[in-house]
Design a protein around this motif. Structure first.
Motif, PDB file in Angstrom:
ATOM      1  N   PHE A  90       0.829  -1.197   0.000  1.00  5.99           N
ATOM      2  CA  PHE A  90       0.000   0.000   0.000  1.00  5.99           C
ATOM      3  C   PHE A  90       0.862   1.245   0.000  1.00  5.99           C
ATOM      4  O   PHE A  90       0.677   2.153  -0.808  1.00  5.99           O
ATOM      5  N   LEU A  91       1.858   1.248   0.885  1.00  6.63           N
ATOM      6  CA  LEU A  91       2.773   2.395   0.949  1.00  6.63           C
ATOM      7  C   LEU A  91       3.489   2.589  -0.378  1.00  6.63           C
ATOM      8  O   LEU A  91       3.511   3.696  -0.932  1.00  6.63           O
ATOM      9  N   LEU A  92       4.060   1.496  -0.908  1.00  6.11           N
ATOM     10  CA  LEU A  92       4.845   1.608  -2.138  1.00  6.11           C
ATOM     11  C   LEU A  92       3.990   2.162  -3.278  1.00  6.11           C
ATOM     12  O   LEU A  92       4.373   3.130  -3.948  1.00  6.11           O
ATOM     13  N   VAL A  93       2.814   1.530  -3.473  1.00  2.14           N
ATOM     14  CA  VAL A  93       1.998   1.923  -4.616  1.00  2.14           C
ATOM     15  C   VAL A  93       1.503   3.355  -4.467  1.00  2.14           C
ATOM     16  O   VAL A  93       1.477   4.117  -5.437  1.00  2.14           O
ATOM     17  N   ALA A  94       1.140   3.751  -3.237  1.00  2.00           N
ATOM     18  CA  ALA A  94       0.634   5.105  -3.037  1.00  2.00           C
ATOM     19  C   ALA A  94       1.696   6.132  -3.398  1.00  2.00           C
ATOM     20  O   ALA A  94       1.433   7.077  -4.154  1.00  2.00           O
ATOM     21  N   VAL A  95       2.918   5.938  -2.876  1.00  2.00           N
ATOM     22  CA  VAL A  95       3.986   6.907  -3.155  1.00  2.00           C
ATOM     23  C   VAL A  95       4.245   7.003  -4.656  1.00  2.00           C
ATOM     24  O   VAL A  95       4.250   8.089  -5.242  1.00  2.00           O
ATOM     25  N   VAL A  96       4.440   5.838  -5.286  1.00  2.00           N
ATOM     26  CA  VAL A  96       4.785   5.843  -6.706  1.00  2.00           C
ATOM     27  C   VAL A  96       3.652   6.438  -7.543  1.00  2.00           C
ATOM     28  O   VAL A  96       3.882   7.248  -8.446  1.00  2.00           O
ATOM     29  N   GLY A  97       2.404   6.051  -7.213  1.00  2.00           N
ATOM     30  CA  GLY A  97       1.283   6.565  -7.976  1.00  2.00           C
ATOM     31  C   GLY A  97       1.184   8.071  -7.905  1.00  2.00           C
ATOM     32  O   GLY A  97       0.986   8.749  -8.927  1.00  2.00           O
TER      33      GLY A  97
ATOM     34  N   VAL B 234      -0.333   6.737   5.226  1.00  2.00           N
ATOM     35  CA  VAL B 234      -0.156   6.638   3.774  1.00  2.00           C
ATOM     36  C   VAL B 234      -1.269   7.390   3.047  1.00  2.00           C
ATOM     37  O   VAL B 234      -1.021   8.203   2.148  1.00  2.00           O
ATOM     38  N   LEU B 235      -2.517   7.136   3.458  1.00  2.00           N
ATOM     39  CA  LEU B 235      -3.648   7.808   2.830  1.00  2.00           C
ATOM     40  C   LEU B 235      -3.529   9.315   2.963  1.00  2.00           C
ATOM     41  O   LEU B 235      -3.742  10.065   2.008  1.00  2.00           O
ATOM     42  N   CYS B 236      -3.152   9.740   4.158  1.00  2.00           N
ATOM     43  CA  CYS B 236      -3.055  11.167   4.442  1.00  2.00           C
ATOM     44  C   CYS B 236      -1.991  11.817   3.562  1.00  2.00           C
ATOM     45  O   CYS B 236      -2.187  12.920   3.049  1.00  2.00           O
TER      46      CYS B 236
ATOM     47  N   LEU C  66       7.577   8.580   9.016  1.00  2.00           N
ATOM     48  CA  LEU C  66       8.706   7.767   8.573  1.00  2.00           C
ATOM     49  C   LEU C  66       9.169   6.767   9.630  1.00  2.00           C
ATOM     50  O   LEU C  66       9.438   5.614   9.279  1.00  2.00           O
ATOM     51  N   PRO C  67       9.264   7.148  10.905  1.00  2.00           N
ATOM     52  CA  PRO C  67       9.651   6.126  11.883  1.00  2.00           C
ATOM     53  C   PRO C  67       8.666   4.960  11.933  1.00  2.00           C
ATOM     54  O   PRO C  67       9.069   3.815  12.120  1.00  2.00           O
ATOM     55  N   VAL C  68       7.381   5.249  11.736  1.00  2.00           N
ATOM     56  CA  VAL C  68       6.410   4.152  11.753  1.00  2.00           C
ATOM     57  C   VAL C  68       6.590   3.277  10.518  1.00  2.00           C
ATOM     58  O   VAL C  68       6.513   2.048  10.592  1.00  2.00           O
ATOM     59  N   TRP C  69       6.846   3.910   9.382  1.00  2.00           N
ATOM     60  CA  TRP C  69       6.974   3.146   8.141  1.00  2.00           C
ATOM     61  C   TRP C  69       8.257   2.337   8.102  1.00  2.00           C
ATOM     62  O   TRP C  69       8.297   1.239   7.562  1.00  2.00           O
ATOM     63  N   LEU C  70       9.329   2.906   8.651  1.00  2.00           N
ATOM     64  CA  LEU C  70      10.626   2.250   8.511  1.00  2.00           C
ATOM     65  C   LEU C  70      10.895   1.263   9.626  1.00  2.00           C
ATOM     66  O   LEU C  70      11.952   0.648   9.661  1.00  2.00           O
ATOM     67  N   PHE C  71       9.950   1.145  10.556  1.00  2.00           N
ATOM     68  CA  PHE C  71      10.165   0.260  11.689  1.00  2.00           C
ATOM     69  C   PHE C  71      10.234  -1.173  11.188  1.00  2.00           C
ATOM     70  O   PHE C  71       9.271  -1.662  10.592  1.00  2.00           O
ATOM     71  N   PRO C  72      11.351  -1.871  11.366  1.00  2.00           N
ATOM     72  CA  PRO C  72      11.464  -3.218  10.770  1.00  2.00           C
ATOM     73  C   PRO C  72      10.640  -4.223  11.559  1.00  2.00           C
ATOM     74  O   PRO C  72      11.115  -4.836  12.497  1.00  2.00           O
TER      75      PRO C  72
END
Length: 526
Positions: free
Chosen positions: A215-222, A352-354, A405-411
């Motif tokens: 979801f994150l990947l497609v949203a950013v690229v789109g 991501v939506l935001c 970003l910290p939430v997204w990059l959290f492994p």
């Protein structure tokens, strides 16, 4: 130290160096040696970029008021990769360990690329800097040759290629929006995401990845593709008319439903819209959280309209005060903390939506698309920062990015039971701590009560002290409210990292909303 204190850039680089050395001392392998070499080289090249920006010799137009900020930005991606690799090694997951190595080497190569450009366009050829860049580059490339497999090398080169193309397009289309450092961060991130998306789309059967990541990947690229498409289009058409506005909305619908939806469907093997609805209303807490967030968003809009009405009644050029702008920081903190405590996944998707919505609104404002463009432009001109000299208004997007970003990059895969031991448990909170608490408190207290200025800057000593104090209090509150976090005696490390980041906040001229959370996250994960 007299010369040293005159130049805030030097102090900024010193703080970054301290961070690099901390990480180096914790990790201590060949990658962190590479990071040290890269840092020394970036320090030298930074002066060259600053000279270029002052003389106007840089190829593109960059943001005017700030220095180039190459060192802090170029260290972010390599350090992130290195600490990620360490964490995943401890958890024993090989795939993510390799992934961390790839991230680190990509970051190093892109940074090297930027510095080589800088050395190349400085007119009397700077021999010392050339030699240093060469040494650092050869160290890094040698290490990569010995530690990467062929496919990984190809992947790194792909990212570099995408980065070059994107930087050419974007810096040409959007003058005065970034400094070189920020351009490195933002464009590096976008190109990395694009490469990941392409790779995962090509071998989709092999990995049943988490739908959220896709979801994150497609949203950013789109969103990025949408922007590029419309920018090229509106070079040929006048964007203010009704016809082109209709065209804009139609094309958005076509791209959204005809490209992005099937792509997501192929990646997660379910209907994306149904999946999203089911995801959003899965449990009771999620519904409560969504209602609460809706209320907060409404109150934020209320603040904007209220300020606007106040401005039109005073009828003179009324800039919103710093305090007013920090209302939004408080609202963002109130948004993120319950999400972090109760439901990480939901926060991830909502962010991501935001982000997509924000960038879309920015397009509408920038191209003056008919129904709302002018009103948006009018409303937002009130909250302008001195940092938004370019044609885009980016402050709110940077704020959102810094928090999420910290939430997204959290492994997540490398964290047993969703938490890392020690200070690592605070990683998702680093955005809230650095920007929401630290930055806000620092600016409010510094602008109201500050007396002693840090040498060479506008920031005050009191502001930074209150910020450190407030962040420590916030950590204590998180300990009380979030039962997952247990720190087991890494308090000194937390104190050190918080104070380092607050110092960096006082001295940097870059967009602090973007840099500070990343540094705090690196320090927490190390």
């Amino acid at each position: 130290t007299g010369i040293m204190l005159k130049k805030p850039v030097l102090v900024e680089s010193l703080i970054v160096f301290v961070t690099v050395l901390f990480v180096h001392a914790v990790v201590w392998d060949r990658y962190s040696w590479c990071a040290v070499a890269l840092a020394i080289q970036a320090f030298y090249v930074q002066f060259k970029w600053d000279r270029l920006l002052q003389l106007g010799g840089a190829v593109f137009q960059f943001r005017t008021a700030a220095n180039s900020g190459l060192l802090p930005a170029s260290m972010v991606i390599p350090l992130l990769g290195i600490v990620m690799k360490e964490r995943c090694k401890a958890a024993g997951i090989v795939y993510f360990e390799r992934f961390g190595i790839v991230v680190a080497s990509t970051g190093m190569l892109v940074a090297l690329f930027l510095s080589v450009i800088a050395v190349g366009i400085t007119k009397p050829v700077p021999t010392n800097t050339c030699i240093l860049t060469g040494i650092a580059g050869s160290i890094i490339i040698y290490t990569m040759k010995h530690s990467l497999t062929v496919s990984e090398v190809i992947e790194v080169l792909e990212v570099l290629l995408i980065f070059v193309y994107l930087s050419m397009i974007l810096l040409y289309l959007l003058p005065r929006c970034f400094t070189p450092g920020e351009a490195l961060l933002v464009l590096g991130g976008i190109s990395f995401v694009l490469n990941q998306l392409i790779k995962r789309s090509l071998n989709v059967v092999e990995g049943r990845g988490d739908p959220i990541d896709f979801f994150l990947l497609v949203a950013v690229v789109g969103v990025v593709l949408l922007g590029l498409f419309f920018t090229v289009l509106f070079i040929f058409m006048d964007s203010g008319t009704w016809i082109s506005s209709m065209f804009f909305h139609m094309m958005t619908a076509v791209l959204g439903l005809g490209v992005i939806m099937p792509w997501l469907y192929r990646l997660i093997q379910r209907n994306p819209l149904f999946w999203l609805l089911q995801f959003l209303f899965e449990t009771q807490t999620r519904v409560y959280l969504l209602a609460y967030w809706t209320f907060l968003a409404a109150s934020a809009c209320g603040i904007v309209f209220y300020q606007n009405a106040k401005r039109s009644s005073e009828s003179k050029k009324h800039q919103a005060s710093t305090i007013t702008r920090k209302y939004f920081h408080f609202i963002v903190v109130a948004t993120y903390v319950p999400g972090l405590i109760y439901d990480r996944q939901l926060l991830y998707v909502a962010a991501v939506l935001c982000l997509a919505v924000f960038i879309f609104l920015e397009y509408i404002r920038y191209f003056r698309i008919k129904p709302f463009g002018q009103t948006l432009r009018h409303l937002l001109s009130l909250f302008l920062d001195e940092r938004d000299s370019g044609p885009l208004i980016l402050t709110h997007i940077h704020l959102l990015l810094g928090m999420s970003l910290p939430v997204w990059l959290f492994p997540r895969a490398c964290a047993p039971k969703g938490t890392l031991s020690g200070a690592g448990a605070l990683v998702p909170y680093s955005g809230v701590l650095a920007v929401g608490v630290g930055d806000t408190i620092a600016s409010v207290f510094g602008s109201t009560m500050g007396e002693i200025k840090w040498p060479g800057t506008k920031k005050t000593f009191e502001g930074t002290m209150t910020a450190i104090f407030a962040q420590i209090i916030a950590v204590a509150l998180i300990l009380i409210f979030d039962s997952n976090v247990n720190l087991n005696s890494s308090y000194a490390w937390i104190l050190a990292s918080v104070s380092l980041v607050s110092l960096l906040e006082a001295y940097t001229t870059q967009i602090d909303n973007l840099l500070l959370p990343l540094y705090l996250q690196i320090m927490f994960m190390a």
